[in-house]
Design a protein around this motif. Sequence first.
Motif, PDB file in Angstrom:
ATOM      1  N   TRP A   1       0.881  -1.123  -0.034  1.00  0.00           N
ATOM      2  CA  TRP A   1      -0.188   0.166   0.124  1.00  0.00           C
ATOM      3  C   TRP A   1       0.932   1.324   0.023  1.00  0.00           C
ATOM      4  O   TRP A   1       0.425   2.379  -0.587  1.00  0.00           O
ATOM      5  CB  TRP A   1      -0.745   0.084   1.204  1.00  0.00           C
ATOM      6  CG  TRP A   1      -1.919   1.202   1.315  1.00  0.00           C
ATOM      7  CD1 TRP A   1      -1.623   2.109   2.206  1.00  0.00           C
ATOM      8  CD2 TRP A   1      -2.988   1.320   0.772  1.00  0.00           C
ATOM      9  NE1 TRP A   1      -2.815   3.199   1.777  1.00  0.00           N
ATOM     10  CE2 TRP A   1      -3.579   2.647   1.182  1.00  0.00           C
ATOM     11  CE3 TRP A   1      -3.904   0.771  -0.149  1.00  0.00           C
ATOM     12  CZ2 TRP A   1      -4.888   3.197   0.679  1.00  0.00           C
ATOM     13  CZ3 TRP A   1      -4.964   0.996  -0.862  1.00  0.00           C
ATOM     14  CH2 TRP A   1      -5.564   2.280  -0.210  1.00  0.00           C
ATOM     15  N   GLN A   2       2.135   1.190   0.575  1.00  0.00           N
ATOM     16  CA  GLN A   2       2.873   2.404   0.734  1.00  0.00           C
ATOM     17  C   GLN A   2       3.816   2.169  -0.407  1.00  0.00           C
ATOM     18  O   GLN A   2       4.762   3.298  -0.664  1.00  0.00           O
ATOM     19  CB  GLN A   2       3.720   2.458   2.047  1.00  0.00           C
ATOM     20  CG  GLN A   2       2.897   2.586   3.294  1.00  0.00           C
ATOM     21  CD  GLN A   2       3.433   2.700   4.473  1.00  0.00           C
ATOM     22  OE1 GLN A   2       4.670   3.101   4.462  1.00  0.00           O
ATOM     23  NE2 GLN A   2       2.854   2.633   5.688  1.00  0.00           N
ATOM     24  N   GLY A   3       3.881   1.286  -1.311  1.00  0.00           N
ATOM     25  CA  GLY A   3       4.934   1.232  -2.458  1.00  0.00           C
ATOM     26  C   GLY A   3       6.257   0.724  -2.105  1.00  0.00           C
ATOM     27  O   GLY A   3       7.044   1.212  -2.929  1.00  0.00           O
ATOM     28  N   ASN A   4       6.559   0.171  -1.177  1.00  0.00           N
ATOM     29  CA  ASN A   4       7.699  -0.491  -0.644  1.00  0.00           C
ATOM     30  C   ASN A   4       7.915  -1.578  -1.303  1.00  0.00           C
ATOM     31  O   ASN A   4       9.428  -2.122  -1.146  1.00  0.00           O
ATOM     32  CB  ASN A   4       7.920  -0.425   0.692  1.00  0.00           C
ATOM     33  CG  ASN A   4       7.660   0.720   1.477  1.00  0.00           C
ATOM     34  OD1 ASN A   4       7.786   1.893   1.180  1.00  0.00           O
ATOM     35  ND2 ASN A   4       6.922   0.732   2.755  1.00  0.00           N
ATOM     36  N   VAL A   5       7.384  -2.388  -1.912  1.00  0.00           N
ATOM     37  CA  VAL A   5       7.483  -3.944  -2.479  1.00  0.00           C
ATOM     38  C   VAL A   5       8.127  -3.860  -3.623  1.00  0.00           C
ATOM     39  O   VAL A   5       7.621  -3.322  -4.537  1.00  0.00           O
ATOM     40  CB  VAL A   5       6.402  -4.766  -2.299  1.00  0.00           C
ATOM     41  CG1 VAL A   5       6.816  -6.290  -2.649  1.00  0.00           C
ATOM     42  CG2 VAL A   5       5.860  -4.745  -0.769  1.00  0.00           C
ATOM     43  N   LEU A   6       9.344  -4.758  -3.906  1.00  0.00           N
ATOM     44  CA  LEU A   6      10.061  -4.996  -5.219  1.00  0.00           C
ATOM     45  C   LEU A   6       9.316  -6.378  -5.576  1.00  0.00           C
ATOM     46  O   LEU A   6       9.852  -7.156  -5.165  1.00  0.00           O
ATOM     47  CB  LEU A   6      11.551  -5.068  -5.156  1.00  0.00           C
ATOM     48  CG  LEU A   6      12.016  -3.593  -4.571  1.00  0.00           C
ATOM     49  CD1 LEU A   6      13.727  -4.131  -4.293  1.00  0.00           C
ATOM     50  CD2 LEU A   6      11.861  -2.557  -5.341  1.00  0.00           C
ATOM     51  N   PHE A   7       8.206  -6.461  -6.441  1.00  0.00           N
ATOM     52  CA  PHE A   7       7.627  -7.677  -6.629  1.00  0.00           C
ATOM     53  C   PHE A   7       8.431  -8.578  -7.550  1.00  0.00           C
ATOM     54  O   PHE A   7       8.345  -9.887  -7.009  1.00  0.00           O
ATOM     55  CB  PHE A   7       6.304  -7.206  -7.422  1.00  0.00           C
ATOM     56  CG  PHE A   7       5.295  -6.532  -6.611  1.00  0.00           C
ATOM     57  CD1 PHE A   7       4.418  -7.334  -5.615  1.00  0.00           C
ATOM     58  CD2 PHE A   7       5.177  -5.129  -6.529  1.00  0.00           C
ATOM     59  CE1 PHE A   7       3.656  -6.899  -5.053  1.00  0.00           C
ATOM     60  CE2 PHE A   7       4.102  -4.521  -5.649  1.00  0.00           C
ATOM     61  CZ  PHE A   7       3.134  -5.292  -5.006  1.00  0.00           C
ATOM     62  N   LEU A   8       9.085  -8.249  -8.356  1.00  0.00           N
ATOM     63  CA  LEU A   8       9.938  -9.356  -9.334  1.00  0.00           C
ATOM     64  C   LEU A   8      10.809 -10.050  -8.256  1.00  0.00           C
ATOM     65  O   LEU A   8      11.101 -10.993  -8.281  1.00  0.00           O
ATOM     66  CB  LEU A   8      10.626  -8.471 -10.346  1.00  0.00           C
ATOM     67  CG  LEU A   8      11.312  -9.629 -11.348  1.00  0.00           C
ATOM     68  CD1 LEU A   8      10.431 -10.700 -11.566  1.00  0.00           C
ATOM     69  CD2 LEU A   8      11.735  -9.055 -12.320  1.00  0.00           C
ATOM     70  N   GLU A   9      11.647  -8.921  -7.563  1.00  0.00           N
ATOM     71  CA  GLU A   9      12.733  -9.634  -6.698  1.00  0.00           C
ATOM     72  C   GLU A   9      12.006 -10.561  -5.559  1.00  0.00           C
ATOM     73  O   GLU A   9      12.660 -11.848  -5.405  1.00  0.00           O
ATOM     74  CB  GLU A   9      13.467  -8.616  -6.233  1.00  0.00           C
ATOM     75  CG  GLU A   9      14.400  -7.928  -6.997  1.00  0.00           C
ATOM     76  CD  GLU A   9      13.777  -6.718  -7.779  1.00  0.00           C
ATOM     77  OE1 GLU A   9      12.510  -6.725  -7.922  1.00  0.00           O
ATOM     78  OE2 GLU A   9      14.556  -6.091  -8.593  1.00  0.00           O
ATOM     79  N   GLY A  10      10.914  -9.969  -5.331  1.00  0.00           N
ATOM     80  CA  GLY A  10      10.373 -10.832  -3.983  1.00  0.00           C
ATOM     81  C   GLY A  10       9.652 -12.406  -4.419  1.00  0.00           C
ATOM     82  O   GLY A  10      10.209 -13.226  -3.746  1.00  0.00           O
ATOM     83  N   PHE A  11       9.310 -12.343  -5.696  1.00  0.00           N
ATOM     84  CA  PHE A  11       8.665 -13.536  -6.199  1.00  0.00           C
ATOM     85  C   PHE A  11       9.955 -14.539  -6.524  1.00  0.00           C
ATOM     86  O   PHE A  11       9.792 -15.732  -6.451  1.00  0.00           O
ATOM     87  CB  PHE A  11       7.841 -13.524  -7.519  1.00  0.00           C
ATOM     88  CG  PHE A  11       6.488 -12.676  -7.222  1.00  0.00           C
ATOM     89  CD1 PHE A  11       5.489 -13.509  -6.573  1.00  0.00           C
ATOM     90  CD2 PHE A  11       6.158 -11.479  -7.599  1.00  0.00           C
ATOM     91  CE1 PHE A  11       4.414 -13.245  -6.227  1.00  0.00           C
ATOM     92  CE2 PHE A  11       4.777 -11.485  -7.154  1.00  0.00           C
ATOM     93  CZ  PHE A  11       3.804 -12.076  -6.472  1.00  0.00           C
ATOM     94  N   LEU A  12      11.037 -13.683  -7.398  1.00  0.00           N
ATOM     95  CA  LEU A  12      12.160 -14.797  -7.356  1.00  0.00           C
ATOM     96  C   LEU A  12      12.813 -15.291  -6.242  1.00  0.00           C
ATOM     97  O   LEU A  12      13.102 -16.779  -5.973  1.00  0.00           O
ATOM     98  CB  LEU A  12      13.159 -13.840  -8.255  1.00  0.00           C
ATOM     99  CG  LEU A  12      13.034 -13.689  -9.738  1.00  0.00           C
ATOM    100  CD1 LEU A  12      14.165 -12.645 -10.133  1.00  0.00           C
ATOM    101  CD2 LEU A  12      12.948 -14.837 -10.663  1.00  0.00           C
ATOM    102  N   LEU A  13      13.010 -14.702  -5.140  1.00  0.00           N
ATOM    103  CA  LEU A  13      13.301 -15.089  -3.874  1.00  0.00           C
ATOM    104  C   LEU A  13      12.433 -16.236  -3.452  1.00  0.00           C
ATOM    105  O   LEU A  13      12.894 -17.033  -2.862  1.00  0.00           O
ATOM    106  CB  LEU A  13      13.545 -13.842  -2.727  1.00  0.00           C
ATOM    107  CG  LEU A  13      14.627 -12.839  -3.273  1.00  0.00           C
ATOM    108  CD1 LEU A  13      14.547 -11.778  -2.284  1.00  0.00           C
ATOM    109  CD2 LEU A  13      15.778 -13.577  -2.739  1.00  0.00           C
TER     110      LEU A  13
END
Length: 264
Positions: free
Chosen positions: A200-212
Amino acid sequence: MENIWLIAGGGILAGLLAGLLGIGGGTVLVPLITALGATPIQAVATSSLAIILIASSGSIQNYRMGYITLKQVLSLGFVAIITAQLGVYVASLIPDYLLLIGFGIVLLANTALASWRRNLKRQNFDPQKTEEKSSWNPILAQLLTGGSAGFLAGLFGIGGGTVLVPLQMILLAEPIKVAIQNSLGVIVITSISSTAGHAWQGNVLFLEGFLLGLGGLIGAQVSTRYLPKLPDRVVAFSFYTMMSLFAFYSFWQGWMLIPPNPPS
């Protein structure tokens, strides 16, 4: 993609630690994501996303093998949903270096808590007893355990396992293996709540998070199969060692981010 193998390898390592030590993997992921160039708040948020996949994988495996207490997991996770949002809010207010130093302090504190609990068990051991009971009110113990885990998940992106394991041992009188297995289930709940707040605050790096997270799926599936076969002494030693190493690494990262004193 640059660093893709490093990201995937970090996810596998996090998954191995999640299943073996019940710590969600955030103790590996937050320092790794920071080392790859993300800000501490982005590392915390992205770690939470990856932990959803990692902890879910390990928890499903534990459930299939009959090593997870669903009622306990839901009781601890309910209050954690709320306190995780409080942790997210606090994380957005404090400087990056304080976030990393606080992360290290939490790891060391929970290592000490788990060690203290094991010493108490040895001192009060009675071979005639079939189980140990906690002197704490069970509802209060669950509120403190789940609430602390949720807050730390939102604040530090660690899933909450670093506090769930020792507090279950201290407040709920759970043996270390049971605490680890239940911890992984609660981490699924805390990480979902934490990720939602950070997204909601725009802090998540989605691609890196899914790869990890995908790398962590592999590690968690392997480690959850081997945890029941390991001696308690080996599991405990691994837990304490990893907590200490990552704590001191976080102190070093935080120290490097402390702003210099302005000239007088």
